[in-house]
Design an enzyme around this catalytic site. Structure first.
Site, PDB file in Angstrom:
ATOM      1  N   SER A 176       0.804  -1.230   0.000  1.00  0.00           N
ATOM      2  CA  SER A 176       0.000   0.000   0.000  1.00  0.00           C
ATOM      3  C   SER A 176       0.836   1.278   0.000  1.00  0.00           C
ATOM      4  O   SER A 176       0.316   2.353  -0.298  1.00  0.00           O
ATOM      5  CB  SER A 176      -0.941   0.021   1.211  1.00  0.00           C
ATOM      6  OG  SER A 176      -0.224   0.197   2.419  1.00  0.00           O
ATOM      7  N   LYS A 231       0.962   4.598   6.826  1.00  0.00           N
ATOM      8  CA  LYS A 231       0.339   5.444   5.805  1.00  0.00           C
ATOM      9  C   LYS A 231       0.981   6.829   5.858  1.00  0.00           C
ATOM     10  O   LYS A 231       1.756   7.151   6.754  1.00  0.00           O
ATOM     11  CB  LYS A 231      -1.170   5.584   6.037  1.00  0.00           C
ATOM     12  CG  LYS A 231      -1.952   4.280   6.111  1.00  0.00           C
ATOM     13  CD  LYS A 231      -2.019   3.553   4.785  1.00  0.00           C
ATOM     14  CE  LYS A 231      -2.806   2.247   4.908  1.00  0.00           C
ATOM     15  NZ  LYS A 231      -2.749   1.438   3.674  1.00  0.00           N
TER      16      LYS A 231
END
Length: 233
Positions: free
Chosen positions: A59, A130
């Site tokens: 990701s 993230k």
């Protein structure tokens, strides 16, 4: 041969045997203390200062690759440090990005902790990495006429995006509550991030209290060692 002469070899053997046992015992004690001290120092450092974290998914490609070990600075936001847009963070997503984890038990918990301390395994199935896109008070919108994400009316320049990815194919317009963060992966087409949880409590945002630390360096493998801080190195 006198009685005293006959006893000398026996005394010599006894003395040597006792000395050998004492030396070996002392060596074992020194080795054990050294090992325990090293583990303790490493554990305290990992718990409070810098912790290795294994990248479990794609990701955050191409910034981070699966299997990279990043070093998470746990003091980055202490002593007045503030979370900033663009920071790459590791956070506990339990209750927001993931359900509360089941208790692994004492043995399972020890194995997980040991693996996390040396960077051989993720610390928890609910830990995520993230990039911070919006902080408390920001209005984050997707997208402008050029397909760029806007923060407070200003388009973001995102050179870290995975090649070929659009900033987002999901449309959103959110005001980030104070004390919370809007986070996204750099590989937007392969990232379950704040966009995935728009309908969940918090509207996809995470609490600043859930932030474990800032990912500052790639520490492994050696060919990928580098700083994740813009302007560093």
């Amino acid at each position: 041969m006198t009685e005293s002469d006959a006893q000398l070899p026996e005394r010599d053997r006894s003395s040597g045997s006792e000395g050998g046992r004492w030396w070996r015992s002392r060596s074992v004690r020194v080795w054990t203390v050294s090992l325990l001290s090293t583990v303790l120092i490493f554990g305290l450092t990992s718990a409070y200062v810098v912790q290795p974290f294994v990248i479990p998914s794609g990701s955050m490609e191409g910034t981070l690759q699966v299997g990279d070990r990043v070093l998470v600075n746990k003091l980055a936001y202490s002593f007045g440090g503030e979370i900033r847009r663009g920071d790459v963070i590791v956070f506990d997503g339990a209750g927001t990005f993931a359900a509360e984890p089941e208790d692994p038990g004492l043995f399972g918990g020890l194995l997980r902790t040991a693996g996390a301390v040396v960077g051989l395994a993720p610390a928890s199935g609910t830990d995520y990495v993230k990039r911070v896109i919006g902080i408390g008070g920001d209005r984050v919108v997707c997208c402008d006429a050029q397909g760029r994400i806007e923060v407070n009316g200003e388009p973001l320049d995102e050179p870290y995006l995975y090649p070929g990815d659009e900033p987002s194919t999901v449309r959103f317009d959110i005001e980030v509550p104070e004390g919370r963060l809007w986070v996204m992966g750099d590989h937007r087409s392969d990232s379950a991030d704040s966009r995935e949880y728009l309908g969940a409590p918090g509207g996809g945002t995470i609490s600043e209290d859930k932030v474990i630390g800032r990912a500052d360096w790639i520490g492994w493998p050696p060919r990928r060692m580098s700083s994740l801080r813009s302007g560093d190195g």
